[in-house]
Write an enzyme that holds these catalytic residues in place. Structure first.
Site, short mmCIF file in Angstrom:
data_model
loop_
_atom_site.label_atom_id
_atom_site.label_comp_id
_atom_site.label_asym_id
_atom_site.label_seq_id
_atom_site.Cartn_x
_atom_site.Cartn_y
_atom_site.Cartn_z
N PHE A 1 65.07 85.82 65.09
CA PHE A 1 64.25 86.17 66.19
C PHE A 1 63.12 86.86 65.88
O PHE A 1 63.27 88.02 64.72
CB PHE A 1 65.32 86.88 67.26
CG PHE A 1 64.43 87.18 68.44
CD1 PHE A 1 64.44 85.92 69.38
CD2 PHE A 1 63.99 88.36 68.73
CE1 PHE A 1 63.81 86.61 70.54
CE2 PHE A 1 63.51 88.65 70.18
CZ PHE A 1 63.35 87.62 70.87
N ASP B 1 72.52 89.75 62.59
CA ASP B 1 72.10 89.89 63.94
C ASP B 1 72.82 89.10 64.88
O ASP B 1 72.89 87.90 64.64
CB ASP B 1 70.45 89.50 64.17
CG ASP B 1 70.22 90.02 65.54
OD1 ASP B 1 70.85 90.17 66.79
OD2 ASP B 1 68.72 89.97 65.87
N TYR C 1 73.15 93.04 76.48
CA TYR C 1 72.99 92.55 77.88
C TYR C 1 72.83 91.00 78.01
O TYR C 1 72.69 90.41 79.05
CB TYR C 1 71.44 93.01 78.21
CG TYR C 1 70.39 93.03 77.35
CD1 TYR C 1 69.69 91.58 77.15
CD2 TYR C 1 69.84 93.89 76.66
CE1 TYR C 1 68.45 91.41 76.18
CE2 TYR C 1 68.58 93.71 75.91
CZ TYR C 1 68.24 92.43 75.58
OH TYR C 1 66.87 92.41 74.82
N LYS C 2 73.09 90.28 77.06
CA LYS C 2 73.34 89.02 77.07
C LYS C 2 74.85 88.58 77.21
O LYS C 2 75.13 88.60 78.41
CB LYS C 2 73.03 88.21 75.76
CG LYS C 2 71.34 88.39 75.36
CD LYS C 2 71.27 88.17 73.97
CE LYS C 2 69.73 88.50 73.61
NZ LYS C 2 68.86 87.77 74.55
N ARG D 1 65.99 75.85 77.56
CA ARG D 1 67.30 76.48 76.88
C ARG D 1 68.33 76.74 77.97
O ARG D 1 67.87 77.34 78.93
CB ARG D 1 66.87 77.78 76.17
CG ARG D 1 67.92 78.42 75.34
CD ARG D 1 67.37 79.57 74.54
NE ARG D 1 67.10 80.83 75.49
CZ ARG D 1 67.21 81.94 75.18
NH1 ARG D 1 67.32 82.40 73.95
NH2 ARG D 1 66.84 82.96 75.74
#
Lengths: 421, 421
Positions: free
Chosen positions: A136, A206, A231-232, A380
């Site tokens: 990322f 990560d 938060y995912k 996605r």
């Protein structure tokens, strides 16, 4: 909105088969623990997880009763002081991290800075941070920031499949995201960690798209360091505090450059010199946003008694059906799967290369299926098995087919880019 | 609890005089905008500000309607994306900072790291960070963290009154907290900034005990950099995100080492190399805790149309009465004022050196007056004029006298230390 009439083709599965799978799903009851949006199929829980029931009430009580009524005494009375560590321990149970090795604080970016800078000090003489082009971007940006301060290191990027062979004795730190945010491709954590250790390097994982999505066992893999997002898949709420992990036997050697008072051995002694706390606590820095922290703590109740193996099995089954349907229905429109076809080498999300992908996703959202777009060309979809049904992914594929077949994405309003997607 | 009967002495003011001052107070109506705790006099708003009315509702709506219903679309639909900058601009109006020079993000400690590290790069060849022994400890700890990474700098601490004369051409950065957290002593921001600039140094002001407490004019003072807290006088809620200020003409030169994606020129282009955004935005790093951010935004409504000069005038009057009463009533018990007697050289809080201060504060809290204790020997009281009345400080002094005269602090339960006070 006028939708072209299409004749349903014979497909890999049927809608009634999906309904049957939902009836037999041992995780089906979890869906009732969430407040789900009306009238849409939400396949973006890998960007912002849905609101678990109970969170609104817990946050409301924290505002009124803890902040409003008990005020400063809440740091002790309501255990705010220990909450970052207690939440860390709860997350630890989902990622194979023993109690006392995870703390919840700050953002992934800030936590990466702490750990990357500290890790480099543990490998003096080694110049390389090794990462891959699928990491990322903020992870790479933060590594750049660390390098800019040390002036002695270099960030080496290789293709994801070339990471293992690029590890040698010049590498101080291997820094990877386990599940690629754009393609869903999953690294082999055990294998890469083992190879890194054989070369004397440290490894930082990560887990942004891993925690709460796939089984992770940091301890079994021998991972040194990790960061992750809440938060995912963990549904902690927008911008909920991130977490970090430090293997227990590294904790006392690891000195965070973000040496704030919450990581001090005696923060309320107010001495002028920094002295790090024992254990994972030293990785804390400043005072954390307690309302967001309390929302996260409440949200994690949805993961109580969830078996991560069973969850991932459902995710893979969802992905298998979704990929099959999309390829069957939309392959003719130029959509091709991103990332590996082998479901064991994937996380819990599915992306497709898609011509005009931005406009396609906007049109899809307008037709009630929420995913997202990732530049340059991917649409996605997050498959979050706690609240996503088999029939949802089937219906989403049907709607995407309508959007593609009817060229509904051609309308001008779907082509205007907004700041965040 | 038995309280010794004492005969009220003739005092500097009377309770009825304080009631009259409250009747005439042009800020008196602001008190109705807060949810205040029952049955206590809260003089700790400099540690955690009281809950403004309207915050609970706004946060509840954000949880249910923004996160719960609108989910990922809220980043655009509810302007989450721009909220850190918009709140920054609101805070800017209270501290003399033009629009586009303040952003709300992270913690004071993290923001200090960004700015200290970046400032040192702007003064190559200069070795010294100058601070004082009255600075808040985390500021010094963070400076230590930066020094540990650069390996080229040194933190020099002098007494607060010696700062101005210690500024010379070896100093890269003068880093000070304007109002001393422990004593209330206030630095002369204009004078020190001018002296620093004459010597070619940059100045960073920590406004933790200034913002919302005293008039601050960063632009008029020519200040280069600043950080500050939102959960004290600004009532943003426990651990609400901090803010930072960068003078406009320094913004493009200042490179944050915490180069996360939210500070990128095109965060959603997902490129592998960092390219900083223009302006203050580049000082953002990771995704912010939106529930805490939204609470802060709602809380700031209490400062709409508040004149900071009038607020500080009330704070000084409150302090004058409180100091006079405490000295009159408790001077014989060994309490002595910390910090300067000149109210123009003070912030909006009052501390006293107090023998057995920890136990005294615990006893005082048990008798309904909430302040706090700061090691080694200070009892500390925040006078927050938006919701503190003149009669409150009078009554607090009377109760403190009872605690001291009756030696009520001698009970064992008041001497047990808890983790946070």
């Amino acid at each position: 909105m006028t939708v072209s009439t299409i004749t349903a083709p014979a497909t890999p599965v049927t809608r009634s088969h999906c309904l049957a799978l939902d009836r037999d799903d041992p995780l089906a009851s979890k869906r009732a623990e969430f407040e789900l949006p009306d009238g849409i199929i939400y396949l973006d829980g890998n960007s912002l997880g849905c609101l678990p029931k109970g969170v609104a009430e817990r946050v409301g009580a924290a505002v009124r009763e803890q902040w409003g009524a008990d005020l400063i005494t809440s740091w002790n009375k309501h255990d705010w002081f220990t909450l970052p560590g207690r939440i860390g321990d709860r997350i630890g149970t989902l990622i194979g991290a023993p109690a006392g090795t995870v703390v919840t604080a700050d953002t992934i970016s800030v936590n990466l800075f702490k750990l990357v800078a500290a890790a480099l000090r543990l490998r003096p003489g080694r110049r390389i941070i090794l990462s891959d082009t699928g990491n990322f971007p903020t992870d790479l940006y933060i590594a750049e920031g660390v390098l800019g301060m040390t002036g002695q290191h270099e960030l080496k990027l290789v293709a994801p499949e070339a990471v293992a062979s690029a590890i040698d004795e010049s590498v101080a730190l291997v820094m990877l995201t386990e599940v690629d945010y754009a393609t869903g491709r999953r690294h082999d954590m055990r294998d890469i960690t083992r190879r890194a250790h054989e070369a004397g390097a440290l490894v930082l994982w990560d887990l942004a798209h891993s925690a709460g999505a796939i089984p992770v066992d940091l301890e079994a893999a021998g991972a040194d360091l990790a960061v992750g997002c809440t938060y995912k898949y963990l549904n902690g709420g927008p911008g909920a505090p991130a977490f970090l992990y430090v293997r227990r036997d590294l904790q006392e050697a690891l000195a965070s450059p973000l040496s704030g008072w919450w990581g001090h051995a005696e923060p309320f002694a107010f001495t002028t010199r920094y002295r790090p706390a024992a254990g994972i606590t030293r990785q804390q820095c400043g005072t954390q946003p307690m309302l967001s922290m309390i929302a996260l703590d409440a949200a994690l109740d949805a993961y109580d008694r969830v078996d991560m193996g069973a969850l991932y099995a459902k995710a893979q089954r969802l992905a298998g059906i979704f990929i099959g349907e999309i390829e069957w229905r939309c392959g003719g429109f130029g959509l091709t799967l991103a990332g590996p076809r082998d479901l064991d080498r994937r996380g819990s999300q599915v992306s497709f290369h898609c011509p005009e992908g931005y406009a396609v996703m906007q049109a899809l959202i307008a037709h009630g299926v929420v995913g997202d777009f990732r530049a340059p060309d991917k649409i996605r979809f997050g498959l979050t098995p706690l609240y996503t049904r088999f029939v949802d992914v089937f219906d989403a594929a049907v709607i995407l087919e309508k959007v593609m077949a009817g060229r509904l994405w051609e309308r001008p309003e779907f082509r205007l880019r907004s700041a965040v997607t």
